[in-house]
Scaffold this active site. Sequence first.
Site, PDB file in Angstrom:
ATOM      1  N   GLU A 148      -2.488 -25.937  17.661  1.00 56.56           N
ATOM      2  CA  GLU A 148      -1.518 -25.761  18.733  1.00 56.56           C
ATOM      3  C   GLU A 148      -0.668 -24.536  18.469  1.00 56.56           C
ATOM      4  O   GLU A 148      -0.176 -24.341  17.365  1.00 56.56           O
ATOM      5  CB  GLU A 148      -0.617 -27.002  18.854  1.00 56.56           C
ATOM      6  CG  GLU A 148       0.521 -26.785  19.841  1.00 56.56           C
ATOM      7  CD  GLU A 148       1.190 -28.072  20.307  1.00 56.56           C
ATOM      8  OE1 GLU A 148       0.852 -29.142  19.773  1.00 56.56           O
ATOM      9  OE2 GLU A 148       2.045 -27.976  21.207  1.00 56.56           O
ATOM     10  N   THR A 196       2.038 -21.420  20.621  1.00 56.91           N
ATOM     11  CA  THR A 196       3.028 -21.362  21.690  1.00 56.91           C
ATOM     12  C   THR A 196       2.346 -21.228  23.040  1.00 56.91           C
ATOM     13  O   THR A 196       2.923 -21.546  24.071  1.00 56.91           O
ATOM     14  CB  THR A 196       3.947 -20.137  21.509  1.00 56.91           C
ATOM     15  OG1 THR A 196       3.110 -19.003  21.284  1.00 56.91           O
ATOM     16  CG2 THR A 196       4.885 -20.333  20.363  1.00 56.91           C
ATOM     17  N   ASP A 241      -8.476  -6.067  21.450  1.00 59.85           N
ATOM     18  CA  ASP A 241      -7.972  -6.852  20.320  1.00 59.85           C
ATOM     19  C   ASP A 241      -9.111  -7.290  19.404  1.00 59.85           C
ATOM     20  O   ASP A 241      -9.212  -8.461  19.037  1.00 59.85           O
ATOM     21  CB  ASP A 241      -7.177  -8.060  20.806  1.00 59.85           C
ATOM     22  CG  ASP A 241      -6.260  -8.617  19.709  1.00 59.85           C
ATOM     23  OD1 ASP A 241      -5.987  -7.874  18.734  1.00 59.85           O
ATOM     24  OD2 ASP A 241      -5.837  -9.773  19.805  1.00 59.85           O
TER      25      ASP A 241
END
Lengths: 405, 299
Positions: free
Chosen positions: A70, A72, A188
């Site tokens: 998990e 943000t 990225d």
Amino acid sequence: MAASPLNPAAASPNRQKSNGKLKALTVQPKQSEVRSDDEGDSNDDAPVNLAEKLNNEEKRKYVKGKKLGEGTYAIVYKGHLRTDPTQLFAIKKIKLNAEYKDGLSMDAIREVKFLQELSHPNIIPLHSVFSTRDQNLNLVLEFLPLGDLEVLIRDPDVNYSIADIKAWVGMLTRAVWFCHANGVLHRDIKPNNLLIAADGEVKLADFGLARAFADPQQNMTYNVITRWYRPPELFFKARHYSGAVDMWSVGTVFAELILRMPFMAGNTDIHQLELICQAIGTPLEDNWPGVSELEGYLPFDKDKITPVRTRADYMSTFPTIGSVGVELLMSMLVLDPQKRATAKEVLEHRWWAEQPRPTEKERLPRKAGGEQRMGEDLKRRGGEVEEDGRRGDKVAKKLDFSSLR
Amino acid sequence: MAANYWESSQRKYWTFSKKGLADVRRAQESEPANKQLIATYPLPERRLLNIYFHLQLAKLAKRMSVRQQALATAQVYMRRYYTKVEIRTTNPYLVLATSLYLACKMEECPQHIRIVVGEARQLWPELISSDTSKLGECEFNLISTMNSQLIVHHPYRSFIDLQTTFSLVQEEVSLAWSAINDHFLTDLPLLHPPHVVAITAVLLAVVLKPTQGNLQSHAQSLQTAMSTIAVPPSNTAPTTAQARIQKLITWLAESSVSIEAVVDCVQELISLYDVWESFNEKQCKEQITRFVKALALDK
């Protein structure tokens, strides 16, 4: 629910919003069939529209299992098909910010946007999208249980050979070639965005920073790509760039695979630029015409100039890959983005044909326990730092409206 | 735009046959819940509504200096959304503002949600809530309804290539450009691939002499143009214009572009210009306001 653009009268059944790859809706013959079924059994029901119904069907196909990670931005669950528990998936549930105050994040939009269209063996497949009661978008992704390339690079118990590197870099380059051929910049690329499938196939993931090639006059932000893998032109604030930015990242991942540690691990942007000057050479007008006109370019001290590294320098840093391999690596780490090798040129290089041949994907080194790792990898936003701050630095996460223009 | 059109979700899931599109709409209209709404709240015909929405969207886009590409994407989003959702169950102004908001993000020129809501409130103060979360929620709904298939391929890229192929002059370019912009007011983005629309625009620009007025004023002469296309010019010494039309026709014949599709696009545009004559902004506005207010969709 009055906020819904749907009729408030239909609010409660409409709470579950429609989604999923609703192929039936747009394939005409099926369309009418589904439609008539719909009318047949929902006569007295409150109007649940077809799209919604299909979304619920899509949602019911999957069972959400344990949480893998998990962050943000997202929660990642292990999931499987209801009808066949051996068919595993990773379900990435994108968190909406509280009560939609700021709309859906650019990361989520980009991820869904590109994964919906790009289908390639070396890009993480998006099997479905559905929404749930609490109005979250759920992306059903392929389950990639073998971790990522970073884990393999770091683990001293994992041994790998040049043939293995060749296989991995080959798969990465094919993924990048496919993105570029389709007009998409990934922005990225780094080892922990390269996940490994059960059969050993490398899959490029995390399209949260990806975008389409800009139109010629349109500016792009230079604040992309995790620092260690970021090319010099972005430190100089180039606003017009090409697939060459991704190719630099491929080069640095290639180097990292050989060295088994990051090739240029800067602590700050300035430090990173210093490392680039040392390891590759100082960017100057004579090795990169036009560089001094870039907005962020600052002239270097005369006594601090490092000439562009020669093949002999690279041979001493990367002795194991041989001269042809070094030639390929150097072609991706050229300072001037115009002269940097494209993905296509890399794929056509003679290194691939040279011995040793790339390892077959099923026989590549692997490491168990990658499930959790996948959770970690997928929950991240593009460019986000690991909790312990080991991995480079983050790139701009806040939407900078002026620079995105 | 990104990705390959031939493999795109647009081609696979969002391009309909005429009959397919009509069936989808008929099915939507015949839903029991919708039937009654439709009877209670009459609306102008779809194309007139589209003109109205276009004008409203363009106003909003202008206030925020949004790029044409994003405006185009927003129009396609609206068109797609309303193939699945009955308009009288929505607040069209909210859908409109949300489409533009999402399209701006998609086309990499994001606008802050508060700016969008603020500008929308300036334009339609009585009809849209100042609560940004309404727009956020509508965005989610829009994405869901469109099955998260968000990339839209527009004719602009193909047109830029064709422009060089046929060495169009400035007037022709702007004429073709406005034909492309106008096609977003029709169902064409749901019916034909973008390159067919681009070639249609070139055809219109070359066939018509863009000397006086805009496309609209040419609706009549288009009929003549159509017959020119149907019957290639005879061997009589061709004028310059005819020679170019000939080149275009030869090019079309050698390409795999469906002539039928091009003809269909031309007709669709002509009938748009025809119907435009009867457009009454005030009436559209009143009829929309009536159901939005009566059903409290603006809350």
